[in-house]
Design a protein around this motif. Sequence first.
Motif, PDB file in Angstrom:
ATOM      1  N   LEU A  82      -4.643   7.906   1.832  1.00  0.00           N
ATOM      2  CA  LEU A  82      -3.836   7.636   3.018  1.00  0.00           C
ATOM      3  C   LEU A  82      -3.274   6.222   2.979  1.00  0.00           C
ATOM      4  CD1 LEU A  82      -6.062   9.311   5.771  1.00  0.00           C
ATOM      5  CD2 LEU A  82      -3.769  10.039   5.074  1.00  0.00           C
ATOM      6  N   ASP A  83      -4.032   5.294   2.441  1.00  0.00           N
ATOM      7  CA  ASP A  83      -3.551   3.926   2.294  1.00  0.00           C
ATOM      8  C   ASP A  83      -2.324   3.887   1.375  1.00  0.00           C
ATOM      9  OD1 ASP A  83      -3.984   0.916   2.568  1.00  0.00           O
ATOM     10  OD2 ASP A  83      -4.075   1.166   0.399  1.00  0.00           O
ATOM     11  N   GLY A  84      -2.391   4.636   0.279  1.00  0.00           N
ATOM     12  CA  GLY A  84      -1.239   4.712  -0.613  1.00  0.00           C
ATOM     13  C   GLY A  84      -0.032   5.333   0.057  1.00  0.00           C
ATOM     14  N   LEU A  85      -0.275   6.379   0.867  1.00  0.00           N
ATOM     15  CA  LEU A  85       0.815   7.022   1.592  1.00  0.00           C
ATOM     16  C   LEU A  85       1.484   6.043   2.552  1.00  0.00           C
ATOM     17  CD1 LEU A  85       2.312   9.678   2.427  1.00  0.00           C
ATOM     18  CD2 LEU A  85       0.540   9.955   4.163  1.00  0.00           C
ATOM     19  N   MET A  86       0.692   5.254   3.275  1.00  0.00           N
ATOM     20  CA  MET A  86       1.257   4.302   4.221  1.00  0.00           C
ATOM     21  C   MET A  86       2.060   3.212   3.511  1.00  0.00           C
ATOM     22  SD  MET A  86      -1.652   3.873   7.213  1.00  0.00           S
ATOM     23  CE  MET A  86      -3.023   3.544   6.104  1.00  0.00           C
ATOM     24  N   ASP A  87       1.535   2.715   2.390  1.00  0.00           N
ATOM     25  CA  ASP A  87       2.265   1.695   1.635  1.00  0.00           C
ATOM     26  C   ASP A  87       3.595   2.236   1.120  1.00  0.00           C
ATOM     27  OD1 ASP A  87       0.296  -0.191   2.040  1.00  0.00           O
ATOM     28  OD2 ASP A  87      -0.718   0.182   0.130  1.00  0.00           O
ATOM     29  N   ALA A  91       7.442   0.990   2.190  1.00  0.00           N
ATOM     30  CA  ALA A  91       8.403   0.549   1.173  1.00  0.00           C
ATOM     31  C   ALA A  91       9.697   1.352   1.253  1.00  0.00           C
ATOM     32  CB  ALA A  91       7.786   0.667  -0.211  1.00  0.00           C
ATOM     33  N   LEU A  92       9.579   2.668   1.363  1.00  0.00           N
ATOM     34  CA  LEU A  92      10.770   3.511   1.441  1.00  0.00           C
ATOM     35  C   LEU A  92      11.511   3.307   2.759  1.00  0.00           C
ATOM     36  CD1 LEU A  92       9.438   6.868  -0.072  1.00  0.00           C
ATOM     37  CD2 LEU A  92      11.054   5.276  -1.127  1.00  0.00           C
ATOM     38  N   GLY A  93      10.767   3.171   3.843  1.00  0.00           N
ATOM     39  CA  GLY A  93      11.397   3.013   5.150  1.00  0.00           C
ATOM     40  C   GLY A  93      12.130   1.706   5.313  1.00  0.00           C
ATOM     41  N   SER A  94      11.808   0.717   4.507  1.00  0.00           N
ATOM     42  CA  SER A  94      12.465  -0.590   4.620  1.00  0.00           C
ATOM     43  C   SER A  94      13.928  -0.550   4.197  1.00  0.00           C
ATOM     44  CB  SER A  94      11.731  -1.614   3.756  1.00  0.00           C
ATOM     45  OG  SER A  94      11.933  -1.326   2.369  1.00  0.00           O
ATOM     46  N   ASN A  95      14.272   0.429   3.340  1.00  0.00           N
ATOM     47  CA  ASN A  95      15.642   0.522   2.822  1.00  0.00           C
ATOM     48  C   ASN A  95      16.084  -0.782   2.170  1.00  0.00           C
ATOM     49  OD1 ASN A  95      17.921   2.105   2.319  1.00  0.00           O
ATOM     50  ND2 ASN A  95      19.005   1.327   4.119  1.00  0.00           N
ATOM     51  N   ALA A  96      15.128  -1.474   1.563  1.00  0.00           N
ATOM     52  CA  ALA A  96      15.380  -2.782   0.956  1.00  0.00           C
ATOM     53  C   ALA A  96      15.636  -2.637  -0.543  1.00  0.00           C
ATOM     54  CB  ALA A  96      14.174  -3.689   1.205  1.00  0.00           C
ATOM     55  N   PRO A  97      16.126  -3.708  -1.197  1.00  0.00           N
ATOM     56  CA  PRO A  97      16.270  -3.678  -2.653  1.00  0.00           C
ATOM     57  C   PRO A  97      14.915  -3.451  -3.329  1.00  0.00           C
ATOM     58  CG  PRO A  97      17.486  -5.523  -1.715  1.00  0.00           C
ATOM     59  CD  PRO A  97      16.656  -4.944  -0.607  1.00  0.00           C
ATOM     60  N   GLN A 109      -0.759  -5.561   5.016  1.00  0.00           N
ATOM     61  CA  GLN A 109      -0.492  -5.170   6.394  1.00  0.00           C
ATOM     62  C   GLN A 109       0.285  -3.860   6.425  1.00  0.00           C
ATOM     63  OE1 GLN A 109       1.513  -8.457   8.285  1.00  0.00           O
ATOM     64  NE2 GLN A 109      -0.370  -9.640   8.507  1.00  0.00           N
ATOM     65  N   VAL A 110       0.027  -3.056   7.459  1.00  0.00           N
ATOM     66  CA  VAL A 110       0.680  -1.760   7.616  1.00  0.00           C
ATOM     67  C   VAL A 110       1.810  -1.891   8.624  1.00  0.00           C
ATOM     68  CG1 VAL A 110       0.391   0.662   8.269  1.00  0.00           C
ATOM     69  CG2 VAL A 110      -1.451  -0.548   7.073  1.00  0.00           C
ATOM     70  N   GLY A 111       2.986  -1.382   8.264  1.00  0.00           N
ATOM     71  CA  GLY A 111       4.130  -1.438   9.155  1.00  0.00           C
ATOM     72  C   GLY A 111       4.295  -0.159   9.956  1.00  0.00           C
ATOM     73  N   SER A 112       5.386  -0.102  10.711  1.00  0.00           N
ATOM     74  CA  SER A 112       5.621   1.041  11.596  1.00  0.00           C
ATOM     75  C   SER A 112       5.839   2.334  10.817  1.00  0.00           C
ATOM     76  CB  SER A 112       6.835   0.764  12.493  1.00  0.00           C
ATOM     77  OG  SER A 112       7.986   0.458  11.707  1.00  0.00           O
ATOM     78  N   PHE A 113       6.531   2.263   9.674  1.00  0.00           N
ATOM     79  CA  PHE A 113       6.759   3.477   8.898  1.00  0.00           C
ATOM     80  C   PHE A 113       5.446   4.009   8.321  1.00  0.00           C
ATOM     81  CE2 PHE A 113      10.978   1.434   8.675  1.00  0.00           C
ATOM     82  CZ  PHE A 113      11.748   2.476   9.170  1.00  0.00           C
ATOM     83  N   GLY A 114       4.556   3.100   7.933  1.00  0.00           N
ATOM     84  CA  GLY A 114       3.258   3.522   7.438  1.00  0.00           C
ATOM     85  C   GLY A 114       2.433   4.199   8.505  1.00  0.00           C
ATOM     86  N   MET A 115       2.458   3.667   9.720  1.00  0.00           N
ATOM     87  CA  MET A 115       1.715   4.277  10.814  1.00  0.00           C
ATOM     88  C   MET A 115       2.282   5.651  11.164  1.00  0.00           C
ATOM     89  SD  MET A 115      -0.810   2.428  11.489  1.00  0.00           S
ATOM     90  CE  MET A 115      -1.321   3.427  12.882  1.00  0.00           C
ATOM     91  N   LEU A 116       3.603   5.766  11.167  1.00  0.00           N
ATOM     92  CA  LEU A 116       4.211   7.073  11.434  1.00  0.00           C
ATOM     93  C   LEU A 116       3.803   8.089  10.369  1.00  0.00           C
ATOM     94  CD1 LEU A 116       7.810   6.044  12.552  1.00  0.00           C
ATOM     95  CD2 LEU A 116       6.107   7.234  13.943  1.00  0.00           C
TER      96      LEU A 116
END
Length: 256
Positions: A82-87, A91-97, A109-116
């Motif tokens: 689950l930790d890997g899934l959240m990370d 990363a994908l939800g950031s839409n970053a380079p 730290q876990v962000g909002s996309f990880g919690m979702l």
Amino acid sequence: MKDAGFGVLLALQFLTRLPVPLSCPWTPATRRWAARAYPLVGALVGAILAAAGMLLEEMVPLPLLTLALLSLWVALTGGLHLDGLMDLADALGSNAPLEKRWAIMKDPQVGSFGMLALVFQLAWKAALLWALLAAGASPWWLVPVVALGRLAAVGLLVSQPAARAEGLAHAWQQSLGRRDLVLASLPALACLFFVPGMGWLLAWLLVGMAGFVIIYGRAVRRAFGGINGDIVGAAIEGGELWLLLIAWSWWSFVMA
């Protein structure tokens, strides 16, 4: 045979929170045997879940049984996947380079996309478990589901390159080949003989898992250039959810 024994214990230490009171050597041979034992450890986790389900199914209402099995499922693995899934979700939800996505994935730290991702993963698992049990499915069907989820990890390690020459995924890959994937598949095939009523369902689960590994592998290779430990852990969680969906579909539409 000593390397094989240490490999099984390494797989237990790495994939579960079951106590292993030994210090196992980390060598190419033990890593190879550990990867081969991934589905076997999954089958053990599934068997513990199934035994708990059989013990509790006449004692507690179905909603509580579902929650108890899901809680035990997470406890046995320590939430590692689950930790890997959240990370991965962060990363994908950031839409970053690409480099920024890697930095996000390494951030503890876990962000909002990880919690979702965590909430929806557990909610869907609980709903599918509930639906399967309500439809009369045996808890022993969890054995191949959990075993094949770990086989997906081996499939990724064998078929996809590591994104970077560092980390656990890269270390595992140095010792693995297609022969190891074949040997890792044997515990899943053994379910044909030891899990009653599997038959064609196991065939569909194997096909479904192969398709998942191919599609998921291509997707993460396009997004990240390869795999790492978090991506492999997320594949186990995603694979289990996909297999639960296949099992529910089979039970609801084929067995009905």
